[in-house]
Design an enzyme around this catalytic site. Structure first.
Site, PDB file in Angstrom:
ATOM      1  N   GLU A   9      -4.035 -25.247 -29.713  1.00 23.95           N
ATOM      2  CA  GLU A   9      -3.966 -23.987 -30.305  1.00 23.95           C
ATOM      3  C   GLU A   9      -4.342 -24.171 -31.621  1.00 23.95           C
ATOM      4  OE1 GLU A   9      -0.050 -23.244 -27.932  1.00 23.95           O
ATOM      5  OE2 GLU A   9      -1.723 -24.293 -28.453  1.00 23.95           O
ATOM      6  N   ASP A  82       0.699 -24.609 -25.212  1.00 28.33           N
ATOM      7  CA  ASP A  82       1.586 -24.484 -25.221  1.00 28.33           C
ATOM      8  C   ASP A  82       1.688 -23.685 -23.818  1.00 28.33           C
ATOM      9  OD1 ASP A  82       2.004 -25.463 -27.966  1.00 28.33           O
ATOM     10  OD2 ASP A  82       3.083 -23.883 -29.137  1.00 28.33           O
ATOM     11  N   ASP A  84       4.187 -22.500 -22.722  1.00 26.48           N
ATOM     12  CA  ASP A  84       5.364 -21.060 -22.500  1.00 26.48           C
ATOM     13  C   ASP A  84       4.767 -19.900 -22.281  1.00 26.48           C
ATOM     14  OD1 ASP A  84       3.804 -20.979 -25.034  1.00 26.48           O
ATOM     15  OD2 ASP A  84       5.819 -21.731 -25.640  1.00 26.48           O
ATOM     16  N   GLU A  86       4.360 -17.718 -24.460  1.00 27.13           N
ATOM     17  CA  GLU A  86       2.950 -17.256 -25.731  1.00 27.13           C
ATOM     18  C   GLU A  86       1.412 -18.264 -24.990  1.00 27.13           C
ATOM     19  OE1 GLU A  86       2.610 -14.314 -28.636  1.00 27.13           O
ATOM     20  OE2 GLU A  86       4.320 -14.873 -26.761  1.00 27.13           O
ATOM     21  N   TYR A 302       8.605 -30.194 -26.748  1.00 27.68           N
ATOM     22  CA  TYR A 302       8.213 -29.318 -26.275  1.00 27.68           C
ATOM     23  C   TYR A 302       9.538 -28.830 -27.189  1.00 27.68           C
ATOM     24  CZ  TYR A 302       6.005 -24.300 -27.014  1.00 27.68           C
ATOM     25  OH  TYR A 302       5.150 -23.208 -27.118  1.00 27.68           O
ATOM     26  N   ARG A 304      10.380 -24.979 -27.752  1.00 29.18           N
ATOM     27  CA  ARG A 304      10.512 -24.486 -27.929  1.00 29.18           C
ATOM     28  C   ARG A 304      11.311 -24.186 -25.925  1.00 29.18           C
ATOM     29  NH1 ARG A 304       6.434 -23.107 -30.424  1.00 29.18           N
ATOM     30  NH2 ARG A 304       6.875 -21.797 -32.587  1.00 29.18           N
ATOM     31  N   HIS A 348      11.321 -26.987 -19.096  1.00 31.30           N
ATOM     32  CA  HIS A 348      10.676 -28.189 -19.178  1.00 31.30           C
ATOM     33  C   HIS A 348      12.051 -28.351 -19.954  1.00 31.30           C
ATOM     34  CE1 HIS A 348       7.386 -25.552 -20.812  1.00 31.30           C
ATOM     35  NE2 HIS A 348       8.264 -24.470 -21.950  1.00 31.30           N
TER      36      HIS A 348
END
Length: 694
Positions: A9, A82, A84, A86, A302, A304, A348
């Site tokens: 990203e 990432d 997740d 999203e 990570y 989140r 995670h």
């Protein structure tokens, strides 16, 4: 020579990953999302099974062209967004634009940006996880339906520019409900009695507990002065003596490593960061910082996550470090933390440093002050989580006087354990010492202190306590807490006053309308249930279109009723005593895209507007004009001259009507919990003084 394209990203992430892969790899950044629902219309085909109409995000054309050109030249493409929902959705959209079959093994993911993690992930590509993509799509479409259907209604009935969000509205409701609870709170009187005893040169305290009745202890609540005075009279008739002594030990275990919510809470409480700032800095630490002698390195895992899980490798490296630095007695032997609720995803690890030997002080020179503070907090929390418990020697003493009972408790730190490291952030419990006593011993009373108290209303929410409450209620997920708070602040439904949330009149009005016409949308249990269903979609156990369809059936009924029955409400602009210099009318406060401003009420005949500023009754030291309080685009308060741009005086601290006794420059003040710090604005002058809070 085989050529591989890796797409991430962000440019920072690309730079960090690029150094870990060989010459056969090219790493490019999509710079966030590449496709989304259009801003100009709903973008969801309600009649066609809620099919989303994705378009390329405006301005992303050149980036997409570059990615397509690189993809044509590559033998293998890896989507490394990432780890997740999203991130999975971004990979899915990239696959669509690059004509990649989503069943092809092109998706790689890693929890930390380290050489070993990157190289291992490239060896194990997998197909895109459509269940995760569907969960993200479901959330996006639910939020779009609520936002794009309710917002125009609010524009029509109240005022343009208003909006409603599916989860944000629940957060506003929590804040409004708490404010209502505070305003409606009726304090209740209660009393306590504290006895101070002397033993030689030492003294200690005991608190009134209750009475002995029919051979049983009974706790007594003292509700008024009369009850308290009656007990005080009885206490004078008899002697105090030690009825019972119990010695023991107490163990205090370390906290688990951070998850997103606890990181945001501590960053707010201990570092004074907003949740938005905390997540921006955590993202920087995750994606990579240039460390002297190492180049770009990802410093944390990570950020989140809602899992406290730790990899075996990380447990071992922490244990080795603790044994070496502190001794074997400080090691827990490899403590593991388990997920404690069914909502935890456990996809995670917890948030931890990627390399334990990168201690905060060894890399301090490569970090900004804020990066260092957050990294140190994460590093300390993780390492201390793997240390042994702190041990306390405890003593509980029961003291009788006639039939009345007092209790005293003492504790002394026996072994500091994890507090050896963690005390820098979390203070040790204070030792409360009780001198040696014997059962049956008569005690000398120094004084008996009755105290009147009144129950206090619940506190307003801070960013930390709001996140904690939302997490406990199952509202939102790690990635949503910070955006929710940013949104309700930017909409001016709530404000932060001295770090506490307070609803605005507008926020209360919108909340009342939502409660009347859209009960489900702002119902905490309903929202938590939706989160659980989104989780089931991510696990492959629920169909996303069924969730949206079931939701919309009920929502459409509420929407139709609101269209017919919601009354139009006129919000009058607040009038000021500031005269319009063009026509003489009193100017009013208007709400615009960038906040409040002053406007002439004579529009359209008179179109005069100007910034809303507040004078603080201090003259500008440069030109003699008035000092005014302003707000930056980021919402931070600063002080400038009313003659700007002709005068460029600026200060982040509030100037006061007093000159520096040393150099004659203006003095500024800064408030903190200990009082007021007054200092000279002249950087070359060292004048400073403290004033206590009154």
């Amino acid at each position: 020579m085989q050529k591989n394209l890796v797409i991430v990203e962000s440019p920072a992430k690309a730079k960090t990953i690029g150094k870990f892969l060989g010459k056969n790899y090219k790493v490019k950044a999509s710079v966030g999302h590449v496709r989304d629902l259009p801003k100009s219309d709903l973008g969801v085909d309600i009649e066609n099974n809620f099919e989303p109409k994705y378009i390329t995000i405006r301005g992303k054309g050149p980036i997409i062209k570059e990615l397509k050109d690189e993809a044509k030249k590559s033998d293998n493409i890896y989507l490394a967004t990432d780890p997740d929902r999203e991130g999975e959705a971004i990979s899915w959209h990239l696959a669509h634009l690059l004509n990649i079959d989503e069943k092809e093994p092109v998706r790689i993911e890693f929890n930390e940006i380290t050489k070993s993690a990157i190289q291992q992930s490239v060896k194990k590509p997998r197909p895109i996880n459509i269940d995760l993509v569907d969960a993200q799509q479901a959330r996006r479409i639910l939020d779009r339906l609520v936002g794009y259907k309710i917002s125009p209604l609010l524009w029509k009935k109240i005022r343009k520019g208003l909006s409603a969000g599916r989860v944000q509205s629940v957060a506003v409701k929590l804040i409004c409900d708490r404010e209502k609870e505070i305003k409606g709170f009726i304090p209740q009187e209660y009393w306590t009695i504290k006895a101070i005893f002397l033993k030689g040169k030492d003294s200690f305290e005991a608190n009134f507990y209750g009475e002995l009745k029919d051979g049983k202890e009974r706790k007594l609540e003292l509700k008024n002065k009369e009850e308290t005075d009656n007990i005080l009279k009885e206490l004078k008739k008899d002697e105090f003596y030690v009825k019972e002594i119990k010695a023991g030990t107490k163990k205090r275990n370390p906290y688990p490593p951070y998850i997103t919510s606890t990181l945001q809470q501590d960053a707010t409480k201990k570092l004074g960061f907003s949740t938005k700032k905390a997540m921006i800095i955590a993202q920087q630490l995750y994606e990579g910082i240039e460390i002297k002698g190492e180049g770009f390195v990802g410093l944390i895992t990570y950020m989140r996550t809602d899992s406290t899980r730790i990899s075996e490798e990380a447990i071992k490296s922490a244990d080795d470090y603790i044994v070496k630095e502190y001794g074997k007695e400080y090691s827990s032997g490899g403590r593991r933390f388990h997920k404690n609720s069914k909502e935890v995803q456990d996809a995670h690890e917890s948030i931890r440093p990627t390399h334990i030997l990168r201690t905060p002080n060894t890399i301090k020179d490569s970090l900004t002050a804020d990066q260092y503070k957050l990294y140190k907090m994460i590093w300390n929390r993780f390492v201390s989580s793997q240390m042994s418990a702190a041990l306390y020697n405890t003593l509980s003493v029961k003291i009788n006087c006639g039939n009345y009972i007092f209790k005293a408790a003492g504790s002394i730190l026996k072994f500091d354990g994890f507090l050896k490291l963690y005390e820098s952030i979390d203070e040790k419990e204070r030792d409360t010492n009780i001198p040696p006593l014997d059962e049956g011993e008569r005690l000398n009373v120094k004084e008996i202190l009755p105290n009147q108290h009144f129950t206090q209303p619940p506190a307003q929410y801070t960013e930390a306590t709001l996140i904690k409450t939302m997490e406990e209620l199952g509202i939102g997920r790690p990635s949503t807490y910070s955006p929710i708070i940013s949104t309700i602040l930017s909409r001016e439904y709530v404000i932060l006053e001295r770090k506490y949330f307070k609803p605005t009149e507008l926020g209360i009005l919108v909340n009342d309308l939502m409660k009347e016409f859209f009960k489900d949308i702002i119902n905490e249990e309903f929202t938590a249930d939706m989160e659980e269903k989104l989780d089931k979609i991510a696990e492959g156990n629920y169909k996303w279109k069924k969730l949206v369809e079931d939701f919309y059936k009920e929502f459409k009924v509420s929407l139709d009723v609101a269209e017919k029955e919601m009354a139009e409400i006129e919000i009058k602009d607040e009038e000021t005593d500031i005269k319009c210099e063009k026509c003489g009318r009193n100017m009013v406060i208007k709400h615009g895209r960038y906040g409040k401003f002053l406007a002439c009420p004579g529009y359209p005949e008179c179109k005069n507007t100007k910034p809303l500023v507040k004078e603080i009754n201090v003259s500008c030291p440069l030109c003699g004009g008035k000092i005014v309080r302003r707000r930056s685009k980021k919402g931070r308060t600063f002080y400038g001259c009313s003659n700007f741009p002709n005068c460029n005086f600026l200060s982040w601290d509030e100037p006061i009507n007093e000159k520096c006794p040393k150099c004659g420059s203006v003095l500024v003040q800064k408030k903190n919990k200990n009082g007021i710090l007054i200092k000279c604005i002249n950087k070359d002058c060292d004048y400073v003084r403290h004033e206590n809070n009154k």
